[in-house]
Write a protein that holds these residues in place. Structure first.
Motif, short mmCIF file in Angstrom:
data_model
loop_
_atom_site.label_atom_id
_atom_site.label_comp_id
_atom_site.label_asym_id
_atom_site.label_seq_id
_atom_site.Cartn_x
_atom_site.Cartn_y
_atom_site.Cartn_z
N PHE A 13 18.68 0.13 -9.92
CA PHE A 13 17.52 0.93 -10.31
C PHE A 13 17.65 1.47 -11.71
N GLN A 14 16.52 2.00 -12.21
CA GLN A 14 16.61 2.67 -13.50
C GLN A 14 17.39 3.97 -13.31
N GLY A 15 18.19 4.35 -14.31
CA GLY A 15 18.94 5.60 -14.24
C GLY A 15 20.03 5.54 -13.19
N GLU A 65 2.30 -2.84 -18.44
CA GLU A 65 2.37 -1.40 -18.72
C GLU A 65 2.81 -0.62 -17.47
N SER A 66 3.12 0.65 -17.69
CA SER A 66 3.47 1.55 -16.59
C SER A 66 2.36 1.57 -15.56
N GLY A 67 2.75 1.60 -14.30
CA GLY A 67 1.76 1.76 -13.24
C GLY A 67 1.12 0.45 -12.80
N CYS A 68 1.62 -0.69 -13.29
CA CYS A 68 0.99 -1.96 -12.91
C CYS A 68 1.57 -2.55 -11.62
N GLY A 69 2.60 -1.91 -11.08
CA GLY A 69 3.11 -2.33 -9.78
C GLY A 69 4.43 -3.07 -9.79
N LYS A 70 5.12 -3.10 -10.93
CA LYS A 70 6.36 -3.87 -11.03
C LYS A 70 7.44 -3.31 -10.11
N THR A 71 7.67 -1.99 -10.22
CA THR A 71 8.71 -1.37 -9.40
C THR A 71 8.35 -1.47 -7.92
N ARG A 98 -5.33 5.56 1.31
CA ARG A 98 -4.23 4.74 0.79
C ARG A 98 -4.68 4.06 -0.49
N VAL A 99 -3.68 3.69 -1.28
CA VAL A 99 -4.00 2.86 -2.45
C VAL A 99 -3.20 1.57 -2.33
N THR A 100 -3.77 0.50 -2.85
CA THR A 100 -3.06 -0.77 -2.85
C THR A 100 -2.46 -0.94 -4.25
N ALA A 101 -1.13 -0.84 -4.32
CA ALA A 101 -0.45 -0.87 -5.62
C ALA A 101 -0.08 -2.29 -6.04
N VAL A 102 0.02 -3.20 -5.06
CA VAL A 102 0.31 -4.60 -5.35
C VAL A 102 -0.67 -5.43 -4.52
N ASP A 139 0.84 -1.21 0.00
CA ASP A 139 0.00 0.00 0.00
C ASP A 139 0.86 1.25 0.00
N TYR A 140 0.33 2.32 -0.57
CA TYR A 140 0.93 3.65 -0.41
C TYR A 140 -0.08 4.53 0.32
N ARG A 141 0.42 5.30 1.28
CA ARG A 141 -0.43 6.29 1.94
C ARG A 141 -0.51 7.48 0.99
N THR A 142 -1.71 7.93 0.68
CA THR A 142 -1.83 9.04 -0.27
C THR A 142 -2.39 10.30 0.40
N GLY A 143 -2.80 10.16 1.65
CA GLY A 143 -3.31 11.32 2.38
C GLY A 143 -3.47 10.91 3.82
N LEU A 147 10.96 0.49 -0.09
CA LEU A 147 9.86 1.39 -0.48
C LEU A 147 10.05 2.78 0.12
N PRO A 148 9.52 3.81 -0.56
CA PRO A 148 9.54 5.14 0.08
C PRO A 148 8.72 5.10 1.37
N ARG A 149 8.90 6.12 2.20
CA ARG A 149 8.23 6.17 3.51
C ARG A 149 6.74 5.90 3.48
N THR A 150 6.09 6.34 2.39
CA THR A 150 4.63 6.20 2.33
C THR A 150 4.19 4.78 1.96
N GLY A 151 5.15 3.95 1.58
CA GLY A 151 4.79 2.60 1.12
C GLY A 151 5.02 1.55 2.20
#
Ligand SMILES: Nc1ncnc2c1ncn2[C@@H]1O[C@H](COP(=O)(O)OP(=O)(O)OP(=O)(O)O)[C@@H](O)[C@H]1O
Length: 358
Positions: free
Chosen positions: A115-117, A56-62, A34-38, A26-30, A72-76
Protein backbone atom coordinates in the motif's frame (compact mmCIF):
# COMPACT_ATOMS: atom_id res chain seq x y z
CA UNK A 1 -23.97 -43.28 -21.51
CA UNK A 2 -24.52 -41.78 -18.09
CA UNK A 3 -20.87 -40.93 -17.74
CA UNK A 4 -20.32 -37.24 -17.43
CA UNK A 5 -18.16 -35.85 -20.20
CA UNK A 6 -14.75 -34.58 -19.16
CA UNK A 7 -14.86 -30.82 -18.63
CA UNK A 8 -14.21 -29.13 -21.94
CA UNK A 9 -11.14 -26.93 -22.07
CA UNK A 10 -12.19 -23.35 -21.46
CA UNK A 11 -11.80 -21.56 -24.81
CA UNK A 12 -11.50 -18.27 -22.95
CA UNK A 13 -8.48 -19.56 -20.99
CA UNK A 14 -5.40 -18.39 -22.85
CA UNK A 15 -2.96 -18.85 -19.99
CA UNK A 16 -3.62 -15.55 -18.22
CA UNK A 17 -2.65 -15.35 -14.55
CA UNK A 18 -5.47 -12.92 -13.78
CA UNK A 19 -8.62 -12.44 -15.83
CA UNK A 20 -10.84 -9.66 -14.63
CA UNK A 21 -14.27 -9.75 -16.25
CA UNK A 22 -16.98 -7.10 -15.97
CA UNK A 23 -16.12 -6.11 -12.41
CA UNK A 24 -18.25 -3.55 -10.55
CA UNK A 25 -17.31 -2.34 -7.06
CA UNK A 26 -19.75 -0.47 -4.86
CA UNK A 27 -19.39 1.43 -1.60
CA UNK A 28 -22.30 1.77 0.80
CA UNK A 29 -22.55 5.46 1.64
CA UNK A 30 -25.67 5.44 3.80
CA UNK A 31 -28.54 3.20 4.89
CA UNK A 32 -30.01 3.14 1.43
CA UNK A 33 -27.34 4.71 -0.73
CA UNK A 34 -24.35 3.37 -2.57
CA UNK A 35 -21.93 4.57 -5.18
CA UNK A 36 -20.34 2.47 -7.88
CA UNK A 37 -16.62 3.30 -7.79
CA UNK A 38 -15.56 0.73 -10.42
CA UNK A 39 -17.77 -0.18 -13.39
CA UNK A 40 -17.50 -3.01 -15.87
CA UNK A 41 -13.72 -3.30 -15.67
CA UNK A 42 -12.11 -6.20 -17.52
CA UNK A 43 -8.53 -7.04 -18.47
CA UNK A 44 -6.12 -9.97 -18.54
CA UNK A 45 -2.72 -10.05 -16.92
CA UNK A 46 -0.34 -12.78 -18.04
CA UNK A 47 2.43 -14.31 -15.90
CA UNK A 48 5.35 -11.94 -15.47
CA UNK A 49 3.59 -8.92 -17.02
CA UNK A 50 3.63 -5.51 -15.42
CA UNK A 51 0.65 -3.22 -15.83
CA UNK A 52 0.30 0.35 -14.62
CA UNK A 53 -3.10 1.79 -13.72
CA UNK A 54 -3.12 5.53 -14.27
CA UNK A 55 -5.71 8.29 -13.93
CA UNK A 56 -6.55 11.23 -11.69
CA UNK A 57 -7.44 10.85 -8.02
CA UNK A 58 -10.81 9.28 -7.41
CA UNK A 59 -10.98 7.33 -10.67
CA UNK A 60 -11.12 3.97 -8.90
CA UNK A 61 -7.56 2.64 -9.17
CA UNK A 62 -7.09 1.83 -5.48
CA UNK A 63 -10.62 0.48 -5.20
CA UNK A 64 -9.92 -1.90 -8.08
CA UNK A 65 -6.60 -3.07 -6.55
CA UNK A 66 -8.24 -3.69 -3.18
CA UNK A 67 -11.24 -5.39 -4.77
CA UNK A 68 -9.09 -7.87 -6.69
CA UNK A 69 -7.65 -9.20 -3.43
CA UNK A 70 -10.88 -8.73 -1.45
CA UNK A 71 -9.20 -6.19 0.80
CA UNK A 72 -11.93 -3.56 0.50
CA UNK A 73 -13.14 -1.77 3.63
CA UNK A 74 -16.38 -3.12 5.14
CA UNK A 75 -18.53 -0.72 3.13
CA UNK A 76 -17.08 -1.89 -0.18
CA UNK A 77 -18.13 -4.93 -2.23
CA UNK A 78 -17.33 -6.42 -5.59
CA UNK A 79 -20.94 -6.50 -6.75
CA UNK A 80 -20.55 -7.96 -10.25
CA UNK A 81 -18.12 -9.78 -12.49
CA UNK A 82 -15.37 -12.34 -12.07
CA UNK A 83 -11.79 -12.19 -10.81
CA UNK A 84 -10.27 -15.38 -12.20
CA UNK A 85 -6.82 -16.24 -10.89
CA UNK A 86 -4.60 -19.15 -11.86
CA UNK A 87 -3.21 -20.57 -8.63
CA UNK A 88 0.23 -22.11 -8.28
CA UNK A 89 -1.32 -25.58 -8.72
CA UNK A 90 -2.68 -24.52 -12.13
CA UNK A 91 -6.38 -24.34 -11.15
CA UNK A 92 -8.32 -21.21 -12.03
CA UNK A 93 -10.47 -19.88 -9.22
CA UNK A 94 -12.78 -16.90 -8.92
CA UNK A 95 -11.32 -14.87 -6.06
CA UNK A 96 -14.87 -13.66 -5.34
CA UNK A 97 -15.93 -17.16 -4.36
CA UNK A 98 -12.94 -18.20 -2.17
CA UNK A 99 -13.92 -19.26 1.34
CA UNK A 100 -12.31 -17.36 4.22
CA UNK A 101 -9.51 -19.83 4.96
CA UNK A 102 -8.68 -20.25 1.29
CA UNK A 103 -8.65 -16.49 0.85
CA UNK A 104 -6.14 -16.20 3.71
CA UNK A 105 -3.85 -18.68 1.94
CA UNK A 106 -4.38 -16.93 -1.39
CA UNK A 107 -3.18 -13.60 -0.05
CA UNK A 108 0.60 -13.42 0.44
CA UNK A 109 1.08 -16.88 -1.07
CA UNK A 110 -0.37 -16.13 -4.49
CA UNK A 111 -0.95 -12.37 -4.51
CA UNK A 112 0.28 -9.60 -2.21
CA UNK A 113 -0.36 -5.88 -2.04
CA UNK A 114 1.98 -3.06 -1.02
CA UNK A 115 0.00 0.00 0.00
CA UNK A 116 0.89 3.64 -0.13
CA UNK A 117 2.67 4.79 3.04
CA UNK A 118 4.47 1.77 4.45
CA UNK A 119 4.17 3.01 8.04
CA UNK A 120 0.49 2.09 8.20
CA UNK A 121 1.16 -1.41 6.94
CA UNK A 122 3.52 -2.20 9.83
CA UNK A 123 2.53 -2.76 13.43
CA UNK A 124 4.57 -0.11 15.29
CA UNK A 125 5.22 -2.29 18.35
CA UNK A 126 6.72 -5.18 16.39
CA UNK A 127 10.22 -5.37 14.94
CA UNK A 128 10.76 -6.07 11.26
CA UNK A 129 11.91 -9.57 12.27
CA UNK A 130 8.58 -10.18 14.05
CA UNK A 131 6.69 -9.14 10.92
CA UNK A 132 8.59 -11.67 8.82
CA UNK A 133 8.23 -14.43 11.41
CA UNK A 134 4.48 -13.79 11.76
CA UNK A 135 4.00 -13.89 8.00
CA UNK A 136 5.92 -17.13 7.59
CA UNK A 137 4.27 -18.81 10.58
CA UNK A 138 0.76 -17.79 9.49
CA UNK A 139 1.25 -19.58 6.19
CA UNK A 140 3.14 -22.67 7.29
CA UNK A 141 1.61 -25.96 6.28
CA UNK A 142 0.85 -28.37 9.07
CA UNK A 143 3.80 -30.70 9.68
CA UNK A 144 6.22 -28.46 7.80
CA UNK A 145 7.26 -26.16 10.62
CA UNK A 146 10.61 -24.54 9.97
CA UNK A 147 13.01 -23.55 12.71
CA UNK A 148 13.21 -19.94 13.86
CA UNK A 149 16.83 -19.75 12.73
CA UNK A 150 15.83 -20.95 9.27
CA UNK A 151 13.06 -18.35 9.02
CA UNK A 152 15.38 -15.55 10.16
CA UNK A 153 17.93 -16.61 7.58
CA UNK A 154 15.21 -16.55 4.91
CA UNK A 155 14.07 -13.08 6.09
CA UNK A 156 17.64 -11.80 5.90
CA UNK A 157 17.95 -13.10 2.34
CA UNK A 158 14.72 -11.29 1.39
CA UNK A 159 15.97 -8.02 2.89
CA UNK A 160 19.19 -8.40 0.94
CA UNK A 161 17.09 -8.74 -2.23
CA UNK A 162 15.87 -5.18 -1.70
CA UNK A 163 19.37 -4.02 -0.72
CA UNK A 164 18.76 -3.62 3.00
CA UNK A 165 21.25 -4.61 5.67
CA UNK A 166 19.55 -7.44 7.60
CA UNK A 167 21.78 -7.00 10.66
CA UNK A 168 20.40 -3.51 11.14
CA UNK A 169 16.88 -3.81 9.79
CA UNK A 170 15.65 -7.09 11.31
CA UNK A 171 15.98 -5.81 14.86
CA UNK A 172 14.51 -2.39 14.10
CA UNK A 173 11.01 -1.13 14.79
CA UNK A 174 9.28 0.48 11.78
CA UNK A 175 9.70 4.06 13.10
CA UNK A 176 13.47 3.55 13.37
CA UNK A 177 13.73 3.19 9.59
CA UNK A 178 13.57 5.88 6.92
CA UNK A 179 10.53 5.97 4.61
CA UNK A 180 12.50 4.41 1.78
CA UNK A 181 13.82 1.60 4.00
CA UNK A 182 10.33 0.86 5.29
CA UNK A 183 8.98 0.72 1.76
CA UNK A 184 11.74 -1.69 0.73
CA UNK A 185 11.15 -3.83 3.83
CA UNK A 186 7.47 -3.98 2.92
CA UNK A 187 8.28 -5.07 -0.63
CA UNK A 188 10.58 -7.79 0.79
CA UNK A 189 7.77 -8.93 3.09
CA UNK A 190 5.29 -8.97 0.21
CA UNK A 191 7.68 -11.19 -1.76
CA UNK A 192 8.33 -13.54 1.17
CA UNK A 193 5.98 -16.28 0.02
CA UNK A 194 6.81 -15.88 -3.65
CA UNK A 195 3.46 -14.53 -4.83
CA UNK A 196 2.70 -14.67 -8.52
CA UNK A 197 1.13 -11.21 -8.42
CA UNK A 198 2.25 -8.10 -6.61
CA UNK A 199 -0.12 -5.14 -6.48
CA UNK A 200 1.63 -1.88 -5.62
CA UNK A 201 -0.37 1.21 -4.76
CA UNK A 202 1.73 4.35 -5.16
CA UNK A 203 4.70 2.56 -3.59
CA UNK A 204 7.15 5.39 -4.01
CA UNK A 205 4.98 8.47 -3.40
CA UNK A 206 6.33 10.63 -0.59
CA UNK A 207 9.87 9.35 -1.11
CA UNK A 208 12.65 11.53 -2.46
CA UNK A 209 13.59 11.14 -6.11
CA UNK A 210 16.79 9.16 -5.50
CA UNK A 211 15.06 6.68 -3.23
CA UNK A 212 12.20 6.36 -5.71
CA UNK A 213 14.66 5.64 -8.47
CA UNK A 214 16.51 3.01 -6.45
CA UNK A 215 13.27 1.22 -5.55
CA UNK A 216 11.99 1.29 -9.12
CA UNK A 217 15.25 -0.10 -10.46
CA UNK A 218 15.27 -2.86 -7.87
CA UNK A 219 11.67 -3.77 -8.57
CA UNK A 220 12.43 -4.07 -12.27
CA UNK A 221 15.39 -6.38 -11.56
CA UNK A 222 13.42 -8.44 -9.05
CA UNK A 223 10.60 -8.96 -11.49
CA UNK A 224 13.07 -10.37 -13.96
CA UNK A 225 14.65 -12.61 -11.31
CA UNK A 226 11.49 -13.85 -9.64
CA UNK A 227 9.03 -13.59 -12.56
CA UNK A 228 6.06 -12.21 -10.67
CA UNK A 229 3.36 -10.17 -12.41
CA UNK A 230 2.79 -6.65 -11.20
CA UNK A 231 -0.18 -4.32 -11.10
CA UNK A 232 1.12 -0.90 -10.35
CA UNK A 233 -1.12 2.02 -9.32
CA UNK A 234 0.46 5.40 -9.85
CA UNK A 235 -0.05 9.08 -10.60
CA UNK A 236 3.46 9.26 -11.93
CA UNK A 237 3.35 8.62 -15.66
CA UNK A 238 7.16 8.57 -15.88
CA UNK A 239 7.24 5.74 -13.38
CA UNK A 240 4.50 3.92 -15.26
CA UNK A 241 6.44 4.22 -18.51
CA UNK A 242 9.52 2.79 -16.84
CA UNK A 243 8.00 -0.04 -14.83
CA UNK A 244 5.14 -1.23 -16.97
CA UNK A 245 4.81 -3.31 -20.13
CA UNK A 246 1.26 -2.12 -20.39
CA UNK A 247 -0.97 0.63 -19.14
CA UNK A 248 -4.66 0.94 -18.27
CA UNK A 249 -6.14 4.44 -17.98
CA UNK A 250 -9.07 4.76 -15.60
CA UNK A 251 -11.66 7.51 -15.60
CA UNK A 252 -14.76 7.75 -13.41
CA UNK A 253 -14.51 4.07 -12.45
CA UNK A 254 -14.07 2.68 -15.95
CA UNK A 255 -11.04 1.54 -17.86
CA UNK A 256 -11.11 3.84 -20.86
CA UNK A 257 -7.89 2.88 -22.61
CA UNK A 258 -5.53 -0.05 -22.41
CA UNK A 259 -2.60 -1.27 -24.43
CA UNK A 260 1.15 -1.62 -24.38
CA UNK A 261 3.04 1.24 -22.75
CA UNK A 262 4.00 2.39 -26.25
CA UNK A 263 0.38 2.32 -27.45
CA UNK A 264 -0.91 4.30 -24.54
CA UNK A 265 1.91 6.81 -24.17
CA UNK A 266 2.84 7.31 -27.82
CA UNK A 267 -0.23 6.32 -29.84
CA UNK A 268 -3.01 7.07 -27.40
CA UNK A 269 -6.50 7.02 -28.89
CA UNK A 270 -8.34 8.54 -25.96
CA UNK A 271 -8.43 12.30 -25.39
CA UNK A 272 -8.33 11.75 -21.61
CA UNK A 273 -5.08 9.77 -21.74
CA UNK A 274 -3.67 12.42 -24.06
CA UNK A 275 -4.69 15.23 -21.73
CA UNK A 276 -3.20 13.34 -18.79
CA UNK A 277 0.11 12.96 -20.61
CA UNK A 278 0.11 16.56 -21.77
CA UNK A 279 -0.58 17.83 -18.27
CA UNK A 280 2.73 16.41 -17.03
CA UNK A 281 5.38 19.13 -16.83
CA UNK A 282 7.78 18.60 -19.70
CA UNK A 283 11.23 17.19 -19.12
CA UNK A 284 14.01 19.72 -18.73
CA UNK A 285 14.84 21.39 -22.00
CA UNK A 286 11.49 20.65 -23.63
CA UNK A 287 10.11 24.03 -24.61
CA UNK A 288 6.52 22.78 -24.96
CA UNK A 289 4.22 24.35 -22.39
CA UNK A 290 2.19 21.68 -20.60
CA UNK A 291 -1.51 21.82 -21.37
CA UNK A 292 -3.57 21.75 -18.24
CA UNK A 293 -6.52 19.46 -17.75
CA UNK A 294 -9.24 21.77 -16.48
CA UNK A 295 -11.95 20.65 -14.07
CA UNK A 296 -12.09 17.29 -12.35
CA UNK A 297 -13.70 13.86 -12.75
CA UNK A 298 -17.50 13.82 -12.33
CA UNK A 299 -19.11 12.82 -9.08
CA UNK A 300 -19.77 9.07 -9.05
CA UNK A 301 -23.33 9.66 -7.89
CA UNK A 302 -24.10 11.91 -10.85
CA UNK A 303 -22.29 10.60 -13.90
CA UNK A 304 -23.20 12.42 -17.09
CA UNK A 305 -25.03 10.34 -19.72
CA UNK A 306 -22.84 9.20 -22.59
CA UNK A 307 -19.08 9.50 -22.21
CA UNK A 308 -18.08 10.53 -18.66
CA UNK A 309 -15.20 12.57 -20.04
CA UNK A 310 -17.29 14.47 -22.62
CA UNK A 311 -17.91 17.57 -20.42
CA UNK A 312 -14.13 18.12 -20.17
CA UNK A 313 -13.15 16.91 -23.62
CA UNK A 314 -11.89 19.41 -26.17
CA UNK A 315 -12.95 17.05 -28.97
CA UNK A 316 -16.44 16.11 -27.80
CA UNK A 317 -19.25 16.09 -30.34
CA UNK A 318 -22.99 16.17 -29.52
CA UNK A 319 -23.23 12.34 -29.82
CA UNK A 320 -20.59 11.95 -27.06
CA UNK A 321 -23.06 13.23 -24.46
CA UNK A 322 -25.67 10.69 -25.58
CA UNK A 323 -23.81 7.47 -26.28
CA UNK A 324 -21.47 5.74 -23.86
CA UNK A 325 -18.50 4.40 -25.82
CA UNK A 326 -17.45 0.77 -25.34
CA UNK A 327 -13.80 -0.18 -24.85
CA UNK A 328 -13.24 -1.16 -28.50
CA UNK A 329 -10.18 -3.05 -29.67
CA UNK A 330 -8.17 -0.96 -32.13
CA UNK A 331 -5.28 -3.33 -32.55
CA UNK A 332 -5.48 -6.99 -31.61
CA UNK A 333 -2.51 -8.60 -29.87
CA UNK A 334 -2.13 -11.82 -27.86
CA UNK A 335 -1.61 -12.04 -24.09
CA UNK A 336 -3.97 -9.21 -23.18
CA UNK A 337 -1.80 -6.67 -24.99
CA UNK A 338 -4.44 -5.42 -27.44
CA UNK A 339 -4.82 -1.68 -27.75
CA UNK A 340 -8.38 -0.63 -26.91
CA UNK A 341 -10.01 2.72 -26.28
CA UNK A 342 -13.49 3.81 -25.19
CA UNK A 343 -13.96 6.90 -27.38
CA UNK A 344 -16.46 7.40 -30.18
CA UNK A 345 -13.76 9.27 -32.07
CA UNK A 346 -10.99 6.69 -31.50
CA UNK A 347 -10.96 5.92 -35.24
CA UNK A 348 -10.65 9.57 -36.23
CA UNK A 349 -7.14 9.58 -37.65
CA UNK A 350 -6.94 13.37 -37.95
CA UNK A 351 -7.58 13.70 -34.23
CA UNK A 352 -4.94 11.21 -33.23
CA UNK A 353 -2.05 11.62 -35.59
CA UNK A 354 0.97 9.74 -34.32
CA UNK A 355 3.27 11.81 -32.17
CA UNK A 356 0.56 14.20 -31.00
CA UNK A 357 1.45 13.25 -27.45
CA UNK A 358 4.92 13.85 -26.18
N1 LIG B 1 -14.76 3.83 1.76
C1 LIG B 1 -15.34 4.52 0.77
N2 LIG B 1 -16.65 4.85 0.84
C2 LIG B 1 -17.25 5.53 -0.17
N3 LIG B 1 -16.64 5.92 -1.29
C3 LIG B 1 -15.34 5.63 -1.40
C4 LIG B 1 -14.62 4.91 -0.39
N4 LIG B 1 -13.33 4.77 -0.80
C5 LIG B 1 -13.27 5.37 -2.01
N5 LIG B 1 -14.46 5.87 -2.37
C6 LIG B 1 -14.79 6.57 -3.61
O1 LIG B 1 -14.49 5.72 -4.70
C7 LIG B 1 -13.91 6.48 -5.75
C8 LIG B 1 -12.62 5.84 -6.18
O2 LIG B 1 -11.65 6.03 -5.17
P1 LIG B 1 -10.20 5.41 -5.27
O3 LIG B 1 -9.48 5.71 -4.02
O4 LIG B 1 -10.31 3.99 -5.68
O5 LIG B 1 -9.60 6.25 -6.48
P2 LIG B 1 -8.08 6.33 -6.94
O6 LIG B 1 -8.14 6.47 -8.42
O7 LIG B 1 -7.30 5.21 -6.40
O8 LIG B 1 -7.63 7.68 -6.27
P3 LIG B 1 -6.18 7.99 -5.61
O9 LIG B 1 -5.27 8.01 -6.79
O10 LIG B 1 -6.39 9.33 -4.99
O11 LIG B 1 -5.89 6.90 -4.65
C9 LIG B 1 -13.77 7.91 -5.25
O12 LIG B 1 -14.82 8.69 -5.76
C10 LIG B 1 -13.88 7.79 -3.76
O13 LIG B 1 -14.49 8.94 -3.21
Amino acid sequence: MNDRPAPAPDPADDGALLSVRGVDIDYRTGRRSRVTAVRGVGFDLHPGQSMALVGESGCGKTTLGLGLLRLLPRTGTVSAGQVLFRRKDGRRVDVRSLAKEDLRRFRWNEAAMVFQGAMNAFNPVLTVRDHFLDTFRAHERRGARRTRADLIEHSAALLELVRLDPARVLAAHPHELSGGMRQRALIALALALRPQLLILDEPTTALDILTQRAIVERLTELREELRFAMLFITHDLGLAAELADRVGTMYAGRMIETGTTRDVFHRSRHPYTRALINSVPPVAGDPTVPESLPGGPPSLGALPPGCSFAPRCAHAEPRCSRTRPELDVLRERPEGLSHAAACLRAGDAALFTEGATR
